[in-house]
Design a protein around this motif. Structure first.
Motif, PDB file in Angstrom:
ATOM      1  N   LEU A  96       0.877  -1.177   0.000  1.00  0.00           N
ATOM      2  CA  LEU A  96       0.000   0.000   0.000  1.00  0.00           C
ATOM      3  C   LEU A  96       0.913   1.225   0.000  1.00  0.00           C
ATOM      4  O   LEU A  96       1.858   1.289   0.782  1.00  0.00           O
ATOM      5  CB  LEU A  96      -0.865  -0.023   1.264  1.00  0.00           C
ATOM      6  CG  LEU A  96      -1.939   1.060   1.381  1.00  0.00           C
ATOM      7  CD1 LEU A  96      -3.049   0.841   0.362  1.00  0.00           C
ATOM      8  CD2 LEU A  96      -2.539   1.068   2.795  1.00  0.00           C
ATOM      9  N   GLY A  97       0.664   2.184  -0.888  1.00  0.00           N
ATOM     10  CA  GLY A  97       1.523   3.377  -0.968  1.00  0.00           C
ATOM     11  C   GLY A  97       0.743   4.651  -0.696  1.00  0.00           C
ATOM     12  O   GLY A  97      -0.406   4.785  -1.133  1.00  0.00           O
ATOM     13  N   PHE A  98       1.373   5.567   0.055  1.00  0.00           N
ATOM     14  CA  PHE A  98       0.759   6.870   0.354  1.00  0.00           C
ATOM     15  C   PHE A  98       1.609   7.998  -0.209  1.00  0.00           C
ATOM     16  O   PHE A  98       2.824   8.014  -0.015  1.00  0.00           O
ATOM     17  CB  PHE A  98       0.684   7.099   1.873  1.00  0.00           C
ATOM     18  CG  PHE A  98      -0.324   6.247   2.575  1.00  0.00           C
ATOM     19  CD1 PHE A  98      -1.672   6.502   2.447  1.00  0.00           C
ATOM     20  CD2 PHE A  98       0.086   5.188   3.377  1.00  0.00           C
ATOM     21  CE1 PHE A  98      -2.616   5.713   3.106  1.00  0.00           C
ATOM     22  CE2 PHE A  98      -0.837   4.399   4.042  1.00  0.00           C
ATOM     23  CZ  PHE A  98      -2.192   4.661   3.911  1.00  0.00           C
ATOM     24  N   GLU A  99       0.962   8.954  -0.861  1.00  0.00           N
ATOM     25  CA  GLU A  99       1.644  10.172  -1.316  1.00  0.00           C
ATOM     26  C   GLU A  99       0.917  11.378  -0.707  1.00  0.00           C
ATOM     27  O   GLU A  99      -0.310  11.502  -0.830  1.00  0.00           O
ATOM     28  CB  GLU A  99       1.604  10.251  -2.854  1.00  0.00           C
ATOM     29  CG  GLU A  99       1.719  11.648  -3.456  1.00  0.00           C
ATOM     30  CD  GLU A  99       3.032  12.362  -3.153  1.00  0.00           C
ATOM     31  OE1 GLU A  99       4.079  11.691  -2.978  1.00  0.00           O
ATOM     32  OE2 GLU A  99       3.000  13.605  -3.068  1.00  0.00           O
ATOM     33  N   LEU A 111       3.084  -4.631   3.229  1.00  0.00           N
ATOM     34  CA  LEU A 111       4.077  -3.568   3.407  1.00  0.00           C
ATOM     35  C   LEU A 111       3.396  -2.237   3.128  1.00  0.00           C
ATOM     36  O   LEU A 111       2.545  -2.155   2.242  1.00  0.00           O
ATOM     37  CB  LEU A 111       5.230  -3.789   2.406  1.00  0.00           C
ATOM     38  CG  LEU A 111       6.295  -2.700   2.321  1.00  0.00           C
ATOM     39  CD1 LEU A 111       7.230  -2.764   3.516  1.00  0.00           C
ATOM     40  CD2 LEU A 111       7.127  -2.855   1.034  1.00  0.00           C
ATOM     41  N   ILE A 112       3.783  -1.199   3.876  1.00  0.00           N
ATOM     42  CA  ILE A 112       3.199   0.126   3.618  1.00  0.00           C
ATOM     43  C   ILE A 112       4.311   1.103   3.267  1.00  0.00           C
ATOM     44  O   ILE A 112       5.268   1.281   4.027  1.00  0.00           O
ATOM     45  CB  ILE A 112       2.385   0.617   4.830  1.00  0.00           C
ATOM     46  CG1 ILE A 112       1.260  -0.399   5.114  1.00  0.00           C
ATOM     47  CG2 ILE A 112       1.804   2.005   4.539  1.00  0.00           C
ATOM     48  CD1 ILE A 112       0.260   0.009   6.141  1.00  0.00           C
ATOM     49  N   ALA A 113       4.199   1.718   2.079  1.00  0.00           N
ATOM     50  CA  ALA A 113       5.200   2.683   1.622  1.00  0.00           C
ATOM     51  C   ALA A 113       4.608   4.090   1.720  1.00  0.00           C
ATOM     52  O   ALA A 113       3.397   4.267   1.608  1.00  0.00           O
ATOM     53  CB  ALA A 113       5.585   2.384   0.179  1.00  0.00           C
ATOM     54  N   TYR A 114       5.487   5.059   1.939  1.00  0.00           N
ATOM     55  CA  TYR A 114       5.011   6.442   2.020  1.00  0.00           C
ATOM     56  C   TYR A 114       6.084   7.392   1.524  1.00  0.00           C
ATOM     57  O   TYR A 114       7.274   7.071   1.555  1.00  0.00           O
ATOM     58  CB  TYR A 114       4.606   6.803   3.463  1.00  0.00           C
ATOM     59  CG  TYR A 114       5.749   6.715   4.451  1.00  0.00           C
ATOM     60  CD1 TYR A 114       6.074   5.499   5.052  1.00  0.00           C
ATOM     61  CD2 TYR A 114       6.518   7.836   4.763  1.00  0.00           C
ATOM     62  CE1 TYR A 114       7.134   5.406   5.937  1.00  0.00           C
ATOM     63  CE2 TYR A 114       7.575   7.756   5.653  1.00  0.00           C
ATOM     64  CZ  TYR A 114       7.879   6.538   6.235  1.00  0.00           C
ATOM     65  OH  TYR A 114       8.933   6.453   7.110  1.00  0.00           O
TER      66      TYR A 114
END
Ligand code: KG4
Ligand code: ZN
Length: 343
Positions: A5-8, A80-83
């Motif tokens: 999961l990615g956050f911008e 996994l969580i990306a930011y």
């Protein structure tokens, strides 16, 4: 198989996306959702950092729910969580990072910080025809203008960059002088469609410097001089001519310097990324110049040129595939509002 999961949240767009990685196969975008704050900031003529942070707080969880529902998955399916760790507005970055790291802690999965510009740079990997390494990258956003040699994920050598304003800034500041709303780039480009790009002889700073470097601050001053000459109520054609001439000046420099970087490196692949990469004249002129020289040009999908969560999740996925990710599980994080790519 791993789901990322990615956050911008580095500026005025809240983006969330889910990407799946399986072995060496190209990572797969499962779902994405985006909220642009442009209409909120337009009244102020630019991004108001405090309003941006507050709006990210409002949007980030509903967008996450939307992404999971689009993908037909639940929080437990995330590995996994990306930011975005930076660069960007400190408060805005803190919202995305804070949510990402706390969600990761609550799910007992690692959290991975990503460089915003690496996200842009690798965004063409979300397209149907992704580039192969190595390539020259022209990164043209609201805050950055750089030419880079990219040998692989994480291997970025800066060939040249702007010494003052970024290309997007040159578009936005000139557009403001023409009375267009924020962010001016796309508005100026639309107005330029009806104008004559040769109507005004505007400067092309550093065009003949022989190095892949840029300077756009003088252009804005030249546009201001023309705006003053034209007077208070210019007709639509005059404004369109000035818009077209401004766009032509910016695009000429970007094309010439990209060709120089290709020549210096001897590479035959160019990747264009960042908001200004959506510009139609830039695409036309680069395509024509590169076709003549046997160079292949890759762009992200139009909707993925500007900020989004998919590019962050994709950058994380490519790092995971190469065993280059160093995610944290301790719930700690820091944001990096100023952060050079390659440092
Ligand atoms: O990459 P981006 O979304 O944000 C940053 O990371 O900075 O880029 C935004 C920039 C703005 O300056 C905007 O005016 C410009 O990209 N832009 C364009 C176009 N679409 C967006 N500039 C020229 N022509 C366009 N079609
Ligand atoms: Zn950006």
């Amino acid at each position: 198989m791993r789901r990322i999961l990615g956050f911008e949240s580095s500026c005025d767009e809240t983006g969330v996306a889910l990407v799946e990685v399986a072995g060496d196969a190209p990572p797969n975008l499962l779902a994405q959702a985006l909220h642009s704050q442009i209409s909120m900031h337009q009244a102020y003529g630019g991004v108001v950092p405090e309003l941006a942070s507050r709006d990210h707080v409002r949007r980030v969880l509903p967008l996450t729910r939307e992404v999971l529902s689009q993908a037909g998955l639940a929080l437990d399916d995330i590995d996994l969580i990306a930011y975005t760790q930076g660069p960007g507005l400190a408060g805005a970055l803190l919202v995305g990072a804070g949510v990402a790291v706390s969600l990761a802690a609550s799910l007992d999965v690692p959290a991975l910080p990503i460089h915003h510009l690496e996200g842009h740079l690798l965004s063409p990997f979300l397209s149907a025809d992704p580039p192969q390494f190595p390539f020259v990258a022209l990164l043209v956003s609201g805050g950055h203008t750089q030419l880079m040699r990219v040998d692989d994920v994480g291997s970025y050598a800066i060939l040249g960059e702007t010494i003052d304003d970024a290309a997007g800034e040159a578009f936005d500041k000139s557009a403001k002088l023409l009375g267009l709303p924020y962010p001016g780039g796309p508005h100026l480009a639309r107005m330029a469609e009806f104008g004559d790009p040769e109507a005004y002889a505007l400067p092309r700073p550093l065009l003949h410097s022989g190095k892949p470097d840029f300077s756009f601050a003088g252009l804005k001053t030249a546009v201001l001089t023309q705006v003053k000459k034209i007077g208070e109520a210019p007709c639509d054609q005059t404004r369109a001519d000035l818009a077209a001439s401004t766009q032509a000046a910016i695009v000429d420099v970007l094309v010439k310097k990209s060709l120089l970087a290709l020549k210096e490196t001897g590479l035959k692949r160019l990747v264009v990324a960042g908001g200004v990469g959506a510009n139609a004249r830039l695409r036309e002129q680069l395509n024509a110049a590169c076709a003549k020289r046997g160079v292949r040009v890759h762009y992200p999908e139009l909707s993925l040129c500007t900020d989004n969560g998919a590019m962050i999740a994709m950058a994380a996925a490519l790092r995971v595939q190469r065993d280059m990710a160093q995610p944290r599980r301790d719930g700690g994080f820091e944001v990096r509002p100023r952060w050079e790519l390659g440092s």
